[in-house]
Design a protein around this motif. Structure first.
Motif, PDB file in Angstrom:
ATOM      1  N   LYS A 153      -8.302 -10.126  -6.346  1.00 15.81           N
ATOM      2  CA  LYS A 153      -8.734 -10.237  -7.742  1.00 15.81           C
ATOM      3  C   LYS A 153      -7.606 -10.727  -8.653  1.00 15.81           C
ATOM      4  N   GLU A 154      -6.442 -10.985  -8.067  1.00 24.26           N
ATOM      5  CA  GLU A 154      -5.249 -11.446  -8.788  1.00 24.26           C
ATOM      6  C   GLU A 154      -4.797 -10.454  -9.853  1.00 24.26           C
ATOM      7  N   THR A 155      -5.092  -9.182  -9.639  1.00 22.31           N
ATOM      8  CA  THR A 155      -4.568  -8.128 -10.498  1.00 22.31           C
ATOM      9  C   THR A 155      -3.060  -8.042 -10.304  1.00 22.31           C
ATOM     10  N   ILE A 156      -2.643  -8.183  -9.057  1.00 18.39           N
ATOM     11  CA  ILE A 156      -1.239  -8.351  -8.695  1.00 18.39           C
ATOM     12  C   ILE A 156      -1.124  -9.748  -8.111  1.00 18.39           C
ATOM     13  N   ALA A 162       0.835  -1.204   0.000  1.00 22.67           N
ATOM     14  CA  ALA A 162       0.000   0.000   0.000  1.00 22.67           C
ATOM     15  C   ALA A 162       0.873   1.258   0.000  1.00 22.67           C
ATOM     16  N   GLU A 163       1.910   1.265   0.799  1.00 21.74           N
ATOM     17  CA  GLU A 163       2.795   2.428   0.857  1.00 21.74           C
ATOM     18  C   GLU A 163       3.541   2.598  -0.470  1.00 21.74           C
ATOM     19  N   TYR A 164       4.038   1.514  -1.031  1.00 23.28           N
ATOM     20  CA  TYR A 164       4.796   1.558  -2.283  1.00 23.28           C
ATOM     21  C   TYR A 164       3.960   2.128  -3.419  1.00 23.28           C
ATOM     22  N   LEU A 165       2.680   1.737  -3.486  1.00 22.91           N
ATOM     23  CA  LEU A 165       1.785   2.206  -4.541  1.00 22.91           C
ATOM     24  C   LEU A 165       0.999   3.456  -4.162  1.00 22.91           C
ATOM     25  N   CYS A 220       5.898  -5.236 -12.355  1.00 21.13           N
ATOM     26  CA  CYS A 220       5.221  -5.664 -13.595  1.00 21.13           C
ATOM     27  C   CYS A 220       3.849  -5.014 -13.703  1.00 21.13           C
ATOM     28  N   TYR A 221       3.116  -4.979 -12.615  1.00 22.37           N
ATOM     29  CA  TYR A 221       1.793  -4.353 -12.584  1.00 22.37           C
ATOM     30  C   TYR A 221       1.900  -2.867 -12.938  1.00 22.37           C
ATOM     31  N   VAL A 222       2.865  -2.176 -12.342  1.00 22.38           N
ATOM     32  CA  VAL A 222       3.049  -0.742 -12.599  1.00 22.38           C
ATOM     33  C   VAL A 222       3.386  -0.512 -14.079  1.00 22.38           C
ATOM     34  N   ASN A 271      -7.143  -1.415   1.904  1.00 17.71           N
ATOM     35  CA  ASN A 271      -8.281  -2.119   1.308  1.00 17.71           C
ATOM     36  C   ASN A 271      -8.097  -2.293  -0.190  1.00 17.71           C
ATOM     37  N   THR A 272      -7.577  -1.275  -0.849  1.00 15.33           N
ATOM     38  CA  THR A 272      -7.313  -1.362  -2.284  1.00 15.33           C
ATOM     39  C   THR A 272      -6.222  -2.391  -2.554  1.00 15.33           C
ATOM     40  N   ALA A 273      -5.208  -2.429  -1.706  1.00 10.78           N
ATOM     41  CA  ALA A 273      -4.131  -3.418  -1.855  1.00 10.78           C
ATOM     42  C   ALA A 273      -4.692  -4.835  -1.723  1.00 10.78           C
TER      43      ALA A 273
END
Length: 73
Positions: free
Chosen positions: A43-46, A27-30, A64-66, A35-37
């Motif tokens: 949802k396996e988005t990450i 959460a901090e990194y993004l 990779c996600y970023v 809750n979003t993390a």
């Protein structure tokens, strides 16, 4: 996420160890809420995994996600 890219990022890493993050670190990194993390992982988005009740995610998976979300790959 493209598995070939994931393996490439890991293979090109200068560290011998894979850097893992927990939910708070993710959460901090993004710069997002916890809750979003959790939602991104559920949802396996990450791609991540659980050890007991604790989520773990590799920095390579987050990077990779970023890159994917920014349209760079």
């Amino acid at each position: 996420m493209d598995d070939k890219l994931s393996y490439s990022l890991i293979a090109n890493s200068t560290d011998e160890n894979i850097n893992l993050m927990n939910i708070s670190e993710l959460a901090e990194y993004l710069n997002i809420g916890r809750n979003t993390a959790y939602e991104l992982l559920r949802k396996e988005t990450i791609k991540g995994f659980r050890i007991g009740n604790t989520w773990k995610v590799s920095k390579a998976a987050v990077d990779c996600y970023v890159l994917k979300m920014s349209g760079l790959i």
